[in-house]
Design an enzyme around this catalytic site. Structure first.
Site, PDB file in Angstrom:
ATOM      1  N   ARG A  51       0.790  -1.222   0.000  1.00  0.00           N
ATOM      2  CA  ARG A  51       0.000   0.000   0.000  1.00  0.00           C
ATOM      3  C   ARG A  51       0.829   1.282   0.000  1.00  0.00           C
ATOM      4  O   ARG A  51       0.563   2.204  -0.771  1.00  0.00           O
ATOM      5  CB  ARG A  51      -0.909   0.060   1.251  1.00  0.00           C
ATOM      6  CG  ARG A  51      -2.168  -0.704   1.156  1.00  0.00           C
ATOM      7  CD  ARG A  51      -2.487  -1.272   2.511  1.00  0.00           C
ATOM      8  NE  ARG A  51      -1.479  -2.264   2.815  1.00  0.00           N
ATOM      9  CZ  ARG A  51      -1.563  -3.548   2.421  1.00  0.00           C
ATOM     10  NH1 ARG A  51      -2.625  -3.949   1.795  1.00  0.00           N
ATOM     11  NH2 ARG A  51      -0.597  -4.410   2.678  1.00  0.00           N
ATOM     12  N   THR A  52       1.799   1.345   0.883  1.00  0.00           N
ATOM     13  CA  THR A  52       2.496   2.623   1.073  1.00  0.00           C
ATOM     14  C   THR A  52       3.237   3.009  -0.206  1.00  0.00           C
ATOM     15  O   THR A  52       3.111   4.134  -0.699  1.00  0.00           O
ATOM     16  CB  THR A  52       3.466   2.527   2.262  1.00  0.00           C
ATOM     17  OG1 THR A  52       2.751   2.023   3.389  1.00  0.00           O
ATOM     18  CG2 THR A  52       4.057   3.879   2.603  1.00  0.00           C
ATOM     19  N   LYS A  80      26.039  -4.530  -2.352  1.00  0.00           N
ATOM     20  CA  LYS A  80      27.512  -4.604  -2.500  1.00  0.00           C
ATOM     21  C   LYS A  80      28.212  -3.940  -1.322  1.00  0.00           C
ATOM     22  O   LYS A  80      29.429  -3.803  -1.319  1.00  0.00           O
ATOM     23  CB  LYS A  80      27.944  -3.882  -3.787  1.00  0.00           C
ATOM     24  CG  LYS A  80      27.299  -4.393  -5.051  1.00  0.00           C
ATOM     25  CD  LYS A  80      27.738  -3.500  -6.224  1.00  0.00           C
ATOM     26  CE  LYS A  80      26.840  -3.675  -7.430  1.00  0.00           C
ATOM     27  NZ  LYS A  80      27.022  -2.590  -8.405  1.00  0.00           N
ATOM     28  N   ARG A 101      11.420   3.775   3.104  1.00  0.00           N
ATOM     29  CA  ARG A 101      11.080   2.841   4.178  1.00  0.00           C
ATOM     30  C   ARG A 101      12.333   2.042   4.491  1.00  0.00           C
ATOM     31  O   ARG A 101      13.043   1.606   3.580  1.00  0.00           O
ATOM     32  CB  ARG A 101       9.952   1.900   3.753  1.00  0.00           C
ATOM     33  CG  ARG A 101       9.743   0.754   4.733  1.00  0.00           C
ATOM     34  CD  ARG A 101       8.520  -0.064   4.424  1.00  0.00           C
ATOM     35  NE  ARG A 101       7.308   0.673   4.736  1.00  0.00           N
ATOM     36  CZ  ARG A 101       6.085   0.139   4.716  1.00  0.00           C
ATOM     37  NH1 ARG A 101       5.927  -1.132   4.399  1.00  0.00           N
ATOM     38  NH2 ARG A 101       5.021   0.869   5.011  1.00  0.00           N
ATOM     39  N   HIS A 129       5.330   5.813  11.475  1.00  0.00           N
ATOM     40  CA  HIS A 129       4.771   5.672  10.118  1.00  0.00           C
ATOM     41  C   HIS A 129       3.826   6.857   9.901  1.00  0.00           C
ATOM     42  O   HIS A 129       2.603   6.700   9.876  1.00  0.00           O
ATOM     43  CB  HIS A 129       4.031   4.338  10.015  1.00  0.00           C
ATOM     44  CG  HIS A 129       3.734   3.873   8.620  1.00  0.00           C
ATOM     45  ND1 HIS A 129       3.883   4.667   7.505  1.00  0.00           N
ATOM     46  CD2 HIS A 129       3.294   2.669   8.169  1.00  0.00           C
ATOM     47  CE1 HIS A 129       3.539   3.969   6.434  1.00  0.00           C
ATOM     48  NE2 HIS A 129       3.184   2.752   6.806  1.00  0.00           N
TER      49      HIS A 129
HETATM   50  N1   CP Z   1      -0.003  -0.052   5.946  1.00  0.00           N
HETATM   51  C1   CP Z   1       1.179  -0.334   5.339  1.00  0.00           C
HETATM   52  O1   CP Z   1       2.220   0.241   5.660  1.00  0.00           O
HETATM   53  O2   CP Z   1       1.086  -1.281   4.360  1.00  0.00           O
HETATM   54  P1   CP Z   1       2.290  -1.769   3.450  1.00  0.00           P
HETATM   55  O3   CP Z   1       3.291  -2.442   4.352  1.00  0.00           O
HETATM   56  O4   CP Z   1       1.683  -2.695   2.443  1.00  0.00           O
HETATM   57  O5   CP Z   1       2.906  -0.550   2.817  1.00  0.00           O
END
Ligand code: CP
Length: 313
Positions: A51-52, A80, A101, A129
């Site tokens: 999603r993110t 590497k 991320r 988050h």
């Molecule tokens: N909610 C969320 O962070 O989903 P993903 O890990 O799929 O990005």
């Protein structure tokens, strides 16, 4: 350091949160507003995501910008031995914004220290988050008509769950009453309970996901027990299935109750909940597109119209 970074939800004030929510509403009504012409955005995902990453990339595309990046760091020179510092400095040469991320807590904050290119934290380990929190707040506002004075029940992995940590901090402005439902191994960390105490946020702790808790909730926020955060796999096996929400458990719940979940889910929400009108997790994920459009514009310093509404709290 760029002042438009978003590393922690605490980087933005209450007024700015409310402004972003109005902008989110604007983008829900106008998702194809082309205001990123000529801008390039990098999505650097050192940890898996559906999603993110895809909603951030869709957001850039719908705003008329372009995206580069990776979803699997093993295909990059970090495999590497290239350091995070060097990776960030290199990518900064190419783009106007980095969305990243990383599995290490503090990685996004570190990135802000090695570049002036704005950074959006798309999740750093068990820490924060913040973009998820903006879509969670928008989902709460949309379903409840307000953010103030709600009973919010957080269930599952409260120890490692970065989404609940960010949400808890953002709700400091809106007088919530939290119920923390978790087993002993996955309780809300002391630092977040101390934050609640300092800010006067009411909370109670439960190991039982009881009828009383369910039937007095406005929001139930389910979370996945995250196998990837455990060093002891036997401990994961012991706790992974302790909290499961089934449709029959909602029979006497409030009419306004909505079930949220950042997703992905595994077993914690039974499939029979999906058709219940109180299930909101798929729409919640859709709201992520609009919330992230607003956050991208904030990071790039681009002015955005705001929907006219009464979103003052
Ligand atoms: N909610 C969320 O962070 O989903 P993903 O890990 O799929 O990005």
């Amino acid at each position: 350091m760029n002042r438009n970074n978003l590393v922690s939800i605490s980087d933005i004030s209450k007024d700015e949160i409310l402004q972003l929510l109005r902008q989110t509403q604007y983008f829900e009504q106008n998702p194809n507003h082309k205001i990123l012409d000529g801008r390039v955005v990098a999505t650097l995902f050192f940890e898996p995501s559906t999603r993110t990453r895809l909603s951030f990339e869709t957001a850039v595309n719908r705003l008329g910008g372009r995206v580069i990046g990776f979803s699997d760091a093993s295909t990059t020179s970090s495999s590497k031995g290239e350091t995070l510092k060097d990776t960030i400095k290199m990518v900064s040469n190419y783009v106007d914004l980095i969305i990243m991320r990383h599995y290490l807590e503090g990685a996004a904050r570190y990135a802000t220290e090695v570049t002036d290119t704005p950074i959006i934290n798309a999740g750093d380990g068990a820490n924060q988050h913040p973009s998820q929190t903006m879509l969670d707040l928008y989902s709460i506002y949309k379903t409840q008509g307000r953010l103030e004075n709600l009973n919010i029940t957080l269930v599952g992995d409260l120890k490692y769950g970065r989404t609940v940590h960010s949400l808890l901090m953002a709700m400091q402005y809106f007088s919530p009453t939290f119920r923390f439902v978790a087993c002993n191994e996955l309780q809300m960390p002391q630092e977040y309970k101390a934050f609640c105490d300092e800010k006067g946020i009411r909370y109670t702790e439960h190991t039982d996901f009881s009828e009383e808790v369910i039937n007095t909730s406005d929001i139930i926020y389910m979370t996945r027990v995250q196998r990837e955060r455990f060093t002891d796999i036997m401990e994961y096996e012991r706790v992974k299935n302790l909290y499961n929400l089934h449709n029959s458990m909602l029979d006497r719940s409030r009419d306004n109750l909505r079930i949220l979940h950042p997703l992905p889910r595994v077993t914690e929400i039974a499939l029979d909940v999906d058709d219940n009108p109180k299930a909101y997790y798929f729409q919640q994920a859709q709201n992520g597109l609009y919330a992230r459009q607003a956050l991208i514009c904030r990071a790039l310093g681009i002015e955005v119209p705001e929907a006219a509404n009464d979103m003052n709290a």
